[in-house]
Design a protein around this motif. Structure first.
Motif, PDB file in Angstrom:
ATOM      1  N   ALA A   7       9.984  24.414   7.635  1.00  0.00           N
ATOM      2  CA  ALA A   7      10.184  23.407   6.591  1.00  0.00           C
ATOM      3  C   ALA A   7      11.585  22.810   6.684  1.00  0.00           C
ATOM      4  O   ALA A   7      11.779  21.589   6.570  1.00  0.00           O
ATOM      5  CB  ALA A   7       9.962  24.035   5.214  1.00  0.00           C
ATOM      6  N   GLU A   8      12.566  23.658   6.908  1.00  0.00           N
ATOM      7  CA  GLU A   8      13.951  23.195   7.067  1.00  0.00           C
ATOM      8  C   GLU A   8      14.073  22.265   8.274  1.00  0.00           C
ATOM      9  O   GLU A   8      14.774  21.239   8.216  1.00  0.00           O
ATOM     10  CB  GLU A   8      14.868  24.407   7.232  1.00  0.00           C
ATOM     11  CG  GLU A   8      16.332  24.064   7.412  1.00  0.00           C
ATOM     12  CD  GLU A   8      17.190  25.281   7.716  1.00  0.00           C
ATOM     13  OE1 GLU A   8      18.373  25.109   8.089  1.00  0.00           O
ATOM     14  OE2 GLU A   8      16.675  26.419   7.602  1.00  0.00           O
ATOM     15  N   ALA A   9      13.394  22.605   9.365  1.00  0.00           N
ATOM     16  CA  ALA A   9      13.453  21.780  10.575  1.00  0.00           C
ATOM     17  C   ALA A   9      12.809  20.418  10.345  1.00  0.00           C
ATOM     18  O   ALA A   9      13.289  19.396  10.859  1.00  0.00           O
ATOM     19  CB  ALA A   9      12.768  22.506  11.730  1.00  0.00           C
ATOM     20  N   ILE A  10      11.709  20.377   9.576  1.00  0.00           N
ATOM     21  CA  ILE A  10      11.045  19.100   9.283  1.00  0.00           C
ATOM     22  C   ILE A  10      11.977  18.199   8.471  1.00  0.00           C
ATOM     23  O   ILE A  10      12.106  16.993   8.739  1.00  0.00           O
ATOM     24  CB  ILE A  10       9.717  19.337   8.536  1.00  0.00           C
ATOM     25  CG1 ILE A  10       8.700  20.029   9.465  1.00  0.00           C
ATOM     26  CG2 ILE A  10       9.141  18.021   8.023  1.00  0.00           C
ATOM     27  CD1 ILE A  10       7.426  20.458   8.773  1.00  0.00           C
ATOM     28  N   GLU A  11      12.642  18.771   7.478  1.00  0.00           N
ATOM     29  CA  GLU A  11      13.585  17.995   6.671  1.00  0.00           C
ATOM     30  C   GLU A  11      14.747  17.484   7.531  1.00  0.00           C
ATOM     31  O   GLU A  11      15.178  16.328   7.404  1.00  0.00           O
ATOM     32  CB  GLU A  11      14.115  18.858   5.529  1.00  0.00           C
ATOM     33  CG  GLU A  11      13.072  19.184   4.469  1.00  0.00           C
ATOM     34  CD  GLU A  11      13.633  20.031   3.338  1.00  0.00           C
ATOM     35  OE1 GLU A  11      13.647  19.545   2.189  1.00  0.00           O
ATOM     36  OE2 GLU A  11      14.060  21.174   3.618  1.00  0.00           O
ATOM     37  N   PHE A  12      15.244  18.349   8.411  1.00  0.00           N
ATOM     38  CA  PHE A  12      16.334  17.968   9.314  1.00  0.00           C
ATOM     39  C   PHE A  12      15.893  16.828  10.229  1.00  0.00           C
ATOM     40  O   PHE A  12      16.622  15.836  10.413  1.00  0.00           O
ATOM     41  CB  PHE A  12      16.742  19.195  10.132  1.00  0.00           C
ATOM     42  CG  PHE A  12      17.759  18.928  11.206  1.00  0.00           C
ATOM     43  CD1 PHE A  12      19.113  18.838  10.906  1.00  0.00           C
ATOM     44  CD2 PHE A  12      17.364  18.781  12.534  1.00  0.00           C
ATOM     45  CE1 PHE A  12      20.050  18.603  11.906  1.00  0.00           C
ATOM     46  CE2 PHE A  12      18.291  18.550  13.537  1.00  0.00           C
ATOM     47  CZ  PHE A  12      19.641  18.455  13.218  1.00  0.00           C
ATOM     48  N   LEU A  53       4.523  17.495   2.183  1.00  0.00           N
ATOM     49  CA  LEU A  53       4.229  18.303   3.371  1.00  0.00           C
ATOM     50  C   LEU A  53       4.676  19.749   3.181  1.00  0.00           C
ATOM     51  O   LEU A  53       3.979  20.679   3.611  1.00  0.00           O
ATOM     52  CB  LEU A  53       4.933  17.715   4.593  1.00  0.00           C
ATOM     53  CG  LEU A  53       4.357  16.420   5.164  1.00  0.00           C
ATOM     54  CD1 LEU A  53       5.151  16.011   6.396  1.00  0.00           C
ATOM     55  CD2 LEU A  53       2.890  16.592   5.523  1.00  0.00           C
ATOM     56  N   LEU A  54       5.809  19.953   2.553  1.00  0.00           N
ATOM     57  CA  LEU A  54       6.296  21.315   2.344  1.00  0.00           C
ATOM     58  C   LEU A  54       5.363  22.090   1.416  1.00  0.00           C
ATOM     59  O   LEU A  54       5.140  23.292   1.602  1.00  0.00           O
ATOM     60  CB  LEU A  54       7.719  21.285   1.782  1.00  0.00           C
ATOM     61  CG  LEU A  54       8.771  20.570   2.654  1.00  0.00           C
ATOM     62  CD1 LEU A  54      10.173  20.812   2.122  1.00  0.00           C
ATOM     63  CD2 LEU A  54       8.663  20.997   4.108  1.00  0.00           C
ATOM     64  N   LYS A  55       4.780  21.394   0.419  1.00  0.00           N
ATOM     65  CA  LYS A  55       3.767  22.038  -0.418  1.00  0.00           C
ATOM     66  C   LYS A  55       2.528  22.372   0.414  1.00  0.00           C
ATOM     67  O   LYS A  55       1.878  23.398   0.199  1.00  0.00           O
ATOM     68  CB  LYS A  55       3.393  21.115  -1.583  1.00  0.00           C
ATOM     69  CG  LYS A  55       4.502  20.940  -2.605  1.00  0.00           C
ATOM     70  CD  LYS A  55       4.099  19.940  -3.691  1.00  0.00           C
ATOM     71  CE  LYS A  55       5.239  19.729  -4.678  1.00  0.00           C
ATOM     72  NZ  LYS A  55       4.904  18.692  -5.701  1.00  0.00           N
ATOM     73  N   GLY A  56       2.214  21.493   1.365  1.00  0.00           N
ATOM     74  CA  GLY A  56       1.093  21.768   2.262  1.00  0.00           C
ATOM     75  C   GLY A  56       1.332  23.003   3.114  1.00  0.00           C
ATOM     76  O   GLY A  56       0.407  23.776   3.376  1.00  0.00           O
ATOM     77  N   LEU A  57       2.583  23.203   3.553  1.00  0.00           N
ATOM     78  CA  LEU A  57       2.920  24.403   4.320  1.00  0.00           C
ATOM     79  C   LEU A  57       2.691  25.666   3.498  1.00  0.00           C
ATOM     80  O   LEU A  57       2.165  26.675   3.991  1.00  0.00           O
ATOM     81  CB  LEU A  57       4.374  24.352   4.781  1.00  0.00           C
ATOM     82  CG  LEU A  57       4.703  23.555   6.045  1.00  0.00           C
ATOM     83  CD1 LEU A  57       6.199  23.589   6.305  1.00  0.00           C
ATOM     84  CD2 LEU A  57       3.951  24.100   7.247  1.00  0.00           C
ATOM     85  N   VAL A  58       3.081  25.614   2.224  1.00  0.00           N
ATOM     86  CA  VAL A  58       2.880  26.772   1.344  1.00  0.00           C
ATOM     87  C   VAL A  58       1.396  27.048   1.164  1.00  0.00           C
ATOM     88  O   VAL A  58       0.938  28.194   1.240  1.00  0.00           O
ATOM     89  CB  VAL A  58       3.557  26.518  -0.024  1.00  0.00           C
ATOM     90  CG1 VAL A  58       3.211  27.643  -1.002  1.00  0.00           C
ATOM     91  CG2 VAL A  58       5.064  26.395   0.137  1.00  0.00           C
ATOM     92  N   GLN A  59       0.611  25.990   0.943  1.00  0.00           N
ATOM     93  CA  GLN A  59      -0.830  26.145   0.757  1.00  0.00           C
ATOM     94  C   GLN A  59      -1.485  26.679   2.029  1.00  0.00           C
ATOM     95  O   GLN A  59      -2.417  27.491   1.971  1.00  0.00           O
ATOM     96  CB  GLN A  59      -1.436  24.796   0.353  1.00  0.00           C
ATOM     97  CG  GLN A  59      -2.776  24.894  -0.356  1.00  0.00           C
ATOM     98  CD  GLN A  59      -3.079  23.640  -1.158  1.00  0.00           C
ATOM     99  OE1 GLN A  59      -2.223  23.161  -1.917  1.00  0.00           O
ATOM    100  NE2 GLN A  59      -4.261  23.096  -1.011  1.00  0.00           N
ATOM    101  N   ALA A  60      -0.986  26.240   3.180  1.00  0.00           N
ATOM    102  CA  ALA A  60      -1.521  26.722   4.458  1.00  0.00           C
ATOM    103  C   ALA A  60      -1.217  28.202   4.650  1.00  0.00           C
ATOM    104  O   ALA A  60      -2.039  28.962   5.172  1.00  0.00           O
ATOM    105  CB  ALA A  60      -0.942  25.910   5.613  1.00  0.00           C
ATOM    106  N   ARG A  61      -0.006  28.631   4.256  1.00  0.00           N
ATOM    107  CA  ARG A  61       0.350  30.040   4.404  1.00  0.00           C
ATOM    108  C   ARG A  61      -0.547  30.932   3.548  1.00  0.00           C
ATOM    109  O   ARG A  61      -0.991  31.996   3.990  1.00  0.00           O
ATOM    110  CB  ARG A  61       1.824  30.251   4.028  1.00  0.00           C
ATOM    111  CG  ARG A  61       2.279  31.696   4.229  1.00  0.00           C
ATOM    112  CD  ARG A  61       3.770  31.896   4.006  1.00  0.00           C
ATOM    113  NE  ARG A  61       4.138  31.713   2.611  1.00  0.00           N
ATOM    114  CZ  ARG A  61       4.901  30.735   2.151  1.00  0.00           C
ATOM    115  NH1 ARG A  61       5.382  29.827   2.983  1.00  0.00           N
ATOM    116  NH2 ARG A  61       5.194  30.643   0.869  1.00  0.00           N
ATOM    117  N   GLU A  62      -0.849  30.487   2.333  1.00  0.00           N
ATOM    118  CA  GLU A  62      -1.734  31.256   1.457  1.00  0.00           C
ATOM    119  C   GLU A  62      -3.115  31.405   2.088  1.00  0.00           C
ATOM    120  O   GLU A  62      -3.703  32.495   2.070  1.00  0.00           O
ATOM    121  CB  GLU A  62      -1.843  30.559   0.100  1.00  0.00           C
ATOM    122  CG  GLU A  62      -0.546  30.530  -0.699  1.00  0.00           C
ATOM    123  CD  GLU A  62      -0.632  29.618  -1.915  1.00  0.00           C
ATOM    124  OE1 GLU A  62      -1.655  28.915  -2.054  1.00  0.00           O
ATOM    125  OE2 GLU A  62       0.329  29.598  -2.718  1.00  0.00           O
ATOM    126  N   ALA A  63      -3.624  30.315   2.636  1.00  0.00           N
ATOM    127  CA  ALA A  63      -4.944  30.357   3.260  1.00  0.00           C
ATOM    128  C   ALA A  63      -4.936  31.197   4.528  1.00  0.00           C
ATOM    129  O   ALA A  63      -5.889  31.927   4.817  1.00  0.00           O
ATOM    130  CB  ALA A  63      -5.416  28.934   3.569  1.00  0.00           C
TER     131      ALA A  63
END
Length: 700
Positions: free
Chosen positions: A201-206, A524-534
Motif C-alpha cells: 500500500a505504501e509503495a502504491i501511494e509512493f 484501492l487501499l480499502k480493496g487491499l484490506v478486503q482482499a486480505r480478509e478474503a
C-alpha cells in the motif's frame, strides 16, 4: 508533425522524449529514451469507424528488435518471429491503462506500436513503452482522455526505489508497475516476495505521487507539439429505446439473476431477449435516421439495461445479482490427488469457477530456454493456463494460447514464484498447468489456488500456501462499492478487476484493471484490506485439505540425486568423447547425468536404486585410491602373472600371482576367472601410478 523534445528526471536517470524526426506518416510518433534504452512508439487511427462494432477496436503491439542489444536472433530464419511471452505481456501492459481513456462509442480502429530500437540491458523498455504510448496518443489528433503517467517501484533494504535498473530489481523485495491519472490509479502490475500488504500500500501511494511528474510533463508537451483532436462520430445509446427495452423486461432481470446455475440463468436471459425481439414493430418509433433497428441493436440496448440493473441492486439494495453481500465469497471446495498417474494434482472450485492444477516434474533437459534482449536464460518453473470454450458452455475452434491465456498464466506464475524452492535445494524443472473447467469470474486466481494445491500434492517443498482473490468495484459519481469474489456478470458490468494473491505473511502478486478513468488511492487501499480478509478465508479452506507439501515426490516422478566432484575431475566423469558418462547411463539405467562447471552432478532416474548406483559409480571415478584400504573388486582380465581387477569405477589394479592366495598358485586361471568378485587390499602405488592389490591380505 511538429518537432519537439522534453527531458525530466526518471529515477536515477533522465527520461528523454522526442518527436518530429521518425515515422512522420503516423498520426503521432515519439522516441522515449532512458540511459541507452530507446523505444519508438507510434499511434495511428483509421479515418472512419468500423460498421456494426460494439467494442473499441484498439490493438497494441510491442516488439523487441534483437539488434537493439547487438545480437542476431537464433533459429533457422535469423529474424524476429512470433511475439515472445515478454512482448505479449508488455503489449498488455501498454493496452490496459490506455483502453479506458478513449471516448465511449468511439469505434475507429486505433493501433499503437512500440518498437525497442536500443537496449542497454539496465533500463527495461516496458515502462518507456507505456509512457511513450500515452504521449503519442495524447499529442496526436486521436480522441483521448489522458495522459497517463507510469513508474516502476522496488524496495531494497527497506527503502523504496523509483524506476530501479535490472540489477536493482534482482535485489528488490518486489517489482511494482503503477500507472495513473491526476486523480487516481488506472493500472497496477506486480509481484512480490510475501511482502506485507501495508508495504505494498505504501509503495502504491509512493508510485502515484511520483508518476504525477511524468503525467504533467505530457500536458506541457502537448501544448508545445500537440495536434487538434479530430472530430469523430461517436455511437451514443438511444435513451428512449433503452427505456422501452427496460419496460418490456418487466423487472424480470432480478429474478433471473437469482438463478444459481449459470447455464439455466443464461437460458432464461436468452428466452427473455427472444421474447422482447419477437415483435420488432414496437421499436418502429425509435428508428434513427430512418434506419431499421435490428435484433443486434436491441441486444446491445438489452446489455445496457442489464448494466443498470446489476448496479442498481448493489447501490439501492446492498445485494449483488446472485444475492450475496459485498464481502461474501462463493462456496469453496478443494481436493488433491485427483489424477492417479500425474506427479501432482489439485482441484479448486469457487462457485462456478473451477481450475484443475496439474504438476509435472522434469529434469534439466526440460528447462525452458528463453531468448531475450539480455541473452539466453533457462527457466525451471513454468505455469501454463488453458481456457477451453466448454468452460463457459460455448463452441469455438481450439487454437494456441492467446494474449489472455498468456497473461493469466503469467500472473498465476508470479503469485507462486515467491514460494518456490531454489534450484539447488530442489533441482527439478517444474511445470504447472491450470485447466479451466468452469469459468464464472476470476479464473486466474483460481489457477493460483489449484496450482498451489497441486504443488503440495506433488511434494514440491514450497515455502508457504498461496491463495488469490479478485476484488471488484461499482462506482456512481463519488460513491464506491467494493465487491469480494466477483463473478462473470460483475466483471462484465463492473468497473474494476483487482486481483491480489499471497500468503498469510503477505502479497506475492497484484494486478489492477479498470474500465473507468482511475480509482482514488484510498479506495484501492480499502480493496487491499478486503482482499486480505478474503485471502485468509481461502487459505484456511486450502489448509484444511493439505496444510503443507507431501514428504516425498510421486513415485512416477523422476528421482534426482546430487553430489559434488572436484572441478578438475569432471573430465574423468565425462570421459573421452563422453564415453564414460554414456557407459554409466547404460549400465545403471538412469535417464540423464548433468555436470555443472563447478563440479555439481545431477543424476535423474526413474528409481532411487538406479540413481544411487550411478551416484556411487561417479564418486568412485573421482575417489583417490588409498593405500591400506579394502575394496570390492571385479576381475577384468587374467594373465599368467596375475589378475587385473577393477576396484573403483574405471580404475584397475593388479593382483599379482603371489598375492592371490596363501599357497603357491601355479595357474592363475584355475583360481580366478573374469567376472569373479572378491575383496582386495590396496598395498601400493608405484612411481608410474600403477596400483598393486592383494587378495590374500584382504582375507587375512
Amino acid at each position: 508533425m511538429k518537432s519537439g523534445r522534453m527531458e525530466i528526471p526518471f529515477g536515477a536517470q533522465n527520461l528523454i522524449v522526442e518527436t518530429g524526426k521518425l515515422a512522420k506518416q503516423a498520426n503521432a510518433a515519439v522516441t522515449v529514451s532512458c540511459g541507452g534504452t530507446v523505444v519508438l512508439v507510434t499511434a495511428c487511427m483509421s479515418k472512419v469507424p468500423r460498421e456494426g462494432m460494439d467494442y473499441f477496436p484498439l490493438t497494441v503491439e510491442y516488439q523487441e528488435k534483437t539488434y537493439s542489444a547487438g545480437r542476431i536472433p537464433g533459429g533457422f530464419f535469423k529474424r524476429e518471429g512470433r511475439p515472445t511471452q515478454k512482448e505479449t505481456l508488455t503489449a498488455r501492459l501498454i493496452d490496459r491503462p490506455l483502453r479506458p481513456l478513449f471516448p465511449e462509442g468511439f469505434y475507429n480502429d486505433v493501433q499503437v506500436i512500440a518498437t525497442v530500437l536500443s537496449s542497454d540491458g539496465e533500463n527495461d523498455p516496458d515502462i518507456l513503452a507505456v509512457v511513450g504510448a500515452s504521449i503519442a496518443v495524447h499529442i496526436s489528433d486521436i480522441p483521448f482522455d489522458g495522459p497517463v503517467g507510469a513508474v516502476r517501484v522496488g524496495m531494497i533494504e527497506g527503502q523504496l526505489v523509483l524506476n530501479p535498473t535490472h540489477e536493482q530489481r534482482e535485489r528488490s523485495d518486489f517489482d511494482l508497475v503503477v500507472a495513473g491519472l491526476k486523480n487516481g490509479v488506472i493500472m497496477i502490475e506486480g509481484e512480490a516476495n510475501e511482502v506485507p500488504d501495508g508495504t505494498i500500500a505504501e509503495a502504491i501511494e509512493f508510485a502515484f505521487e511520483k508518476l504525477q511528474a511524468v503525467r504533467a510533463i505530457q500536458e506541457d508537451f502537448r501544448r508545445e507539439v500537440g495536434q487538434e483532436k479530430a472530430r469523430v462520430a461517436l455511437s451514443t445509446p438511444h435513451r428512449e429505446l433503452k427505456k422501452k427495452v427496460a419496460e418490456l423486461a418487466h423487472g424480470r432481470l432480478t429474478g433471473i439473476y437469482r438463478i444459481g446455475d449459470k447455464e439455466q440463468r443464461e437460458e432464461a436471459f436468452d428466452a427473455l431477449l427472444a421474447e422482447i425481439v419477437s415483435d420488432m414493430s414496437v421499436f418502429e418509433p425509435y428508428k434513427v435516421n430512418d434506419k431499421e433497428l435490428t435484433q443486434a441493436d436491441i441486444k446491445m440496448v438489452f446489455d445496457q439495461v442489464e448494466y443498470d440493473e446489476v448496479r442498481r441492486l448493489i447501490f439501492e439494495e446492498g445485494r449483488r445479482a446472485d444475492g450475496r453481500g459485498p464481502k461474501d465469497i462463493r462456496e469453496i471446495a478443494c481436493e488433491v490427488n485427483v489424477l492417479p498417474r500425474t506427479h501432482g494434482s489439485g482441484l479448486f472450485t469457487r462457485g462456478q469457477t473451477q481450475s484443475l492444477g496439474v504438476v509435472t516434474l522434469g529434469t534439466r533437459k526440460d528447462e525452458q530456454m528463453v531468448e531475450s534482449l539480455d541473452g539466453l536464460s533457462y527457466n525451471n518453473f513454468m505455469l501454463h493456463y488453458n481456457f477451453p470454450s466448454f468452460s463457459v458452455g460455448e463452441t469455438k475452434p481450439m487454437r494456441g494460447p492467446g494474449r489472455r491465456e498468456i497473461g493469466h498464466g503469467a500472473l498465476a506464475a508470479k503469485a507462486l514464484r515467491a514460494v518456490m524452492p531454489v534450484k539447488d535445494a530442489f533441482p527439478y524443472t517444474i511445470r504447472v498447468v491450470s485447466e479451466i473447467l468452469e469459468s464464472n469470474g476470476s479464473s486466474s486466481m483460481a489457477s493460483v489456488c489449484s496450482g498451489c494445491l497441486s504443488l503440495m500434492d506433488a511434494g514440491v517443498p514450497i515455502a508457504n500456501v498461496v491463495a488469490g482473490i479478485s476484488i471488484g468495484l461499482v462506482s456512481k459519481e463519488n460513491d464506491w462499492r467494493l465487491l469480494t469474489d466477483i463473478m462473470g456478470l460483475e466483471d462484465h458490468f463492473g468497473d474494476m478487476d483487482f486481483k491480489v494473491a499471497g500468503t498469510d505473511k503477505g502479497i506475492t502478486a497484484i494486478q489492477l484493471d479498470l474500465k473507468i478513468q482511475g480509482v482514488p488511492v484510498d479506495v484501492l487501499l480499502k480493496g487491499l484490506v478486503q482482499a486480505r480478509e478474503a485471502r485468509r478465508i481461502i487459505l484456511d479452506k486450502m489448509k484444511s485439505v493439505i496444510a503443507k507439501p507431501k514428504d516425498d515426490i510421486s513415485k512416477f516422478a523422476p528421482r534426482i540425486v546430487t553430489t559434488q566432484v572436484p572441478p578438475d575431475k569432471i573430465g574423468d566423469v565425462i570421459g573421452p568423447g563422453g564415453r564414460t558418462i554414456k557407459k554409466i547411463i547404460e549400465e545403471t539405467g538412469v535417464e540423464t547425468i548433468d555436470i555443472e562447471d563447478d563440479g555439481k552432478v545431477l543424476v535423474a532416474a526413474t528409481t532411487k536404486e538406479s540413481a544411487q548406483k550411478a551416484l556411487e559409480y561417479i564418486l568412485g571415478l573421482v575417489e583417490v585410491p588409498e593405500v591400506g584400504r579394502i575394496y570390492e573388486a571385479e576381475v577384468m582380465r587374467v594373465t599368467n602373472f596375475g589378475a587385473f581387477c577393477e576396484f573403483l569405477p574405471g580404475r584397475q589394479g593388479l593382483v599379482h600371482v603371489s598375492e592371490i592366495a596363501d599357497k603357491y598358485v601355479k595357474d592363475v586361471s584355475q583360481v580366478v576367472k573374469i567376472g569373479d568378485r572378491f575383496k582386495v587390499k590396496l598395498i601400493g602405488i608405484d612411481e608410474m601410478k600403477r596400483v598393486n592389490l592383494s587378495k590374500k591380505q584382504a582375507e587375512a
